[in-house]
Design a protein around this motif. Structure first.
Motif, mmCIF file in Angstrom:
data_model
loop_
_atom_site.group_PDB
_atom_site.id
_atom_site.type_symbol
_atom_site.label_atom_id
_atom_site.label_comp_id
_atom_site.label_asym_id
_atom_site.label_seq_id
_atom_site.Cartn_x
_atom_site.Cartn_y
_atom_site.Cartn_z
ATOM 1 N N GLU A 103 95.419 9.862 2.356
ATOM 2 C CA GLU A 103 94.446 9.054 3.099
ATOM 3 C C GLU A 103 94.539 7.586 2.695
ATOM 4 O O GLU A 103 94.325 6.687 3.514
ATOM 5 N N LYS A 104 94.859 7.350 1.434
ATOM 6 C CA LYS A 104 94.991 5.968 0.966
ATOM 7 C C LYS A 104 96.146 5.264 1.686
ATOM 8 O O LYS A 104 96.004 4.122 2.138
ATOM 9 N N THR A 105 97.288 5.934 1.772
ATOM 10 C CA THR A 105 98.425 5.337 2.467
ATOM 11 C C THR A 105 98.129 5.175 3.952
ATOM 12 O O THR A 105 98.480 4.161 4.568
ATOM 13 N N ASN A 106 97.465 6.164 4.525
ATOM 14 C CA ASN A 106 97.119 6.078 5.938
ATOM 15 C C ASN A 106 96.221 4.872 6.206
ATOM 16 O O ASN A 106 96.429 4.119 7.179
ATOM 17 N N ALA A 107 95.240 4.665 5.330
ATOM 18 C CA ALA A 107 94.349 3.510 5.486
ATOM 19 C C ALA A 107 95.124 2.203 5.361
ATOM 20 O O ALA A 107 94.865 1.234 6.095
ATOM 21 N N MET A 127 96.947 1.643 8.615
ATOM 22 C CA MET A 127 96.052 1.300 9.723
ATOM 23 C C MET A 127 95.610 -0.171 9.674
ATOM 24 O O MET A 127 95.193 -0.724 10.684
ATOM 25 N N ARG A 128 95.726 -0.797 8.509
ATOM 26 C CA ARG A 128 95.386 -2.220 8.425
ATOM 27 C C ARG A 128 96.283 -3.068 9.324
ATOM 28 O O ARG A 128 95.926 -4.189 9.701
#
Length: 347
Positions: A291-295, A298-299
């Protein structure tokens, strides 16, 4: 460990140089351990920069007591005479030394005017007169600027990216520097971590015995790997096919992860996000699906399209477009991966 003569400087430096940019990311105790282990195993050349946060302090803490037995190069990205001199004096203090073996002007967008008494080159000359530095070099990512610097005859060394996937023009630049008596320092030998096998990078460098590679080291396992390669060099013929494979897969424009595009006004981690498509296919996938990488990815959707990153890229990449392409690929890859995980769970 074998030594290489650093061009006209006459400095004999270890064939395996220690690139000290990554140690800014680890605690002082860990950095000091790595630096000292490198020294104890024959590495005598350490390269850092004023801009690498606390890298210089860590070198000073770990190696001040063996200063006379090592070679230190650092860099100043100052834009004027006063700032470069201030950087040099600060570097001396940080590294607990009264001289720097090699001061390098750090990736200038245009070459300094050597006749400008208030310019950066004049500051290096003055520092040399005062005994603060022994030799003057330059770093760059631009091939034409690098070539002009070599032909000027004003610099003792050139630090430039060189990898096993480099175009022939980059190899020619290294050879030209050698012909002109300059030391050639190879940075980005692992293409910012994209080259899958250190052995391939290593055997390529050994083809050019005048090239001094500086390998970025952050972990003991990385240091051990390069020490072992120096101790037991692999045969070049065993890695020729791998080098060709790397060239095919990494041909064309790709982000080298140098970080000169930063900071990003939208908070995008450009040097990671712009390489995501390659990382997905060259690194363990599960951590990239977090989820950290996904966030982080998404930036990219919050990009301001200010083009600041594009203007700063030393490789001339269209960084915003590269980010958009990587985001699209990441979304598609992640959707497929999550679907496969869900299917596997059902099974």
């Amino acid at each position: 460990m074998d030594k290489i003569r650093l061009g006209r400087t006459g400095l004999m430096v270890s064939a395996c140089g220690f690139g000290a940019l990554p140690i800014q990311r680890i605690p002082l105790k860990d950095a000091a351990y790595l630096l000292r282990k490198a020294y104890d195993h024959g590495i005598n050349y350490f390269d850092t920069a004023n801009a690498y946060s606390d890298s210089e302090e860590k070198i000073g803490a770990a190696l001040a007591d063996v200063r006379g037995k090592i070679v230190i190069s650092t860099k100043s990205g100052g834009k004027d005479y006063k700032t470069v001199l201030e950087h040099i004096q600060l570097s001396l203090k940080r590294m607990k030394t009264d001289y720097i073996d090699l001061i390098q002007l750090h990736n200038p967008a245009t070459l300094p005017d050597p006749d400008d008494p208030n310019g950066t080159y004049a500051a290096c000359v003055e520092a040399k007169k005062r005994g603060y530095v022994r030799f003057i070099g330059i770093t760059n990512h631009g091939r034409e600027r690098g070539r002009t610097a070599v032909l000027s005859g004003r610099y003792d060394t050139l630090q430039f990216p060189l990898t096993c996937i480099a175009p022939q023009e980059d190899v020619d630049l290294a050879c030209l520097a050698h012909e002109r008596g300059m030391g050639f320092i190879a940075m980005k030998g692992m293409a910012g971590g994209l080259i899958a096998h250190a052995e391939a990078a290593f055997v390529f460098m050994k083809k050019y015995p005048f090239v001094v590679p500086i390998w970025g080291v952050q972990r003991e396992s990385e240091l051990d790997q390069f020490l072992e390669l120096e101790k037991n060099p692999p045969r070049s013929e065993d890695w020729a096919a791998e080098i060709e494979k790397e060239r095919r897969e990494l041909s064309g424009n790709f982000c080298h992860g140098c970080g000169y595009c930063q900071p990003c006004a939208a908070g995008i981690e450009i040097q990671t996000a712009a390489r995501m498509s390659l990382l997905l296919r060259r690194a363990p996938v599960p951590p990239l699906m977090s989820e950290k990488t996904n966030a982080m990815m998404m930036r990219i959707e919050e990009c301001l399209h200010c083009d600041a990153c594009k203007s700063r890229c030393p490789y001339g990449l269209d960084t915003p477009q590269l980010l958009a392409d990587n985001l699209a690929d990441y979304k598609s890859f992640r959707a497929g991966w999550l679907a496969a995980q869900a299917e596997g769970t059902k099974a």
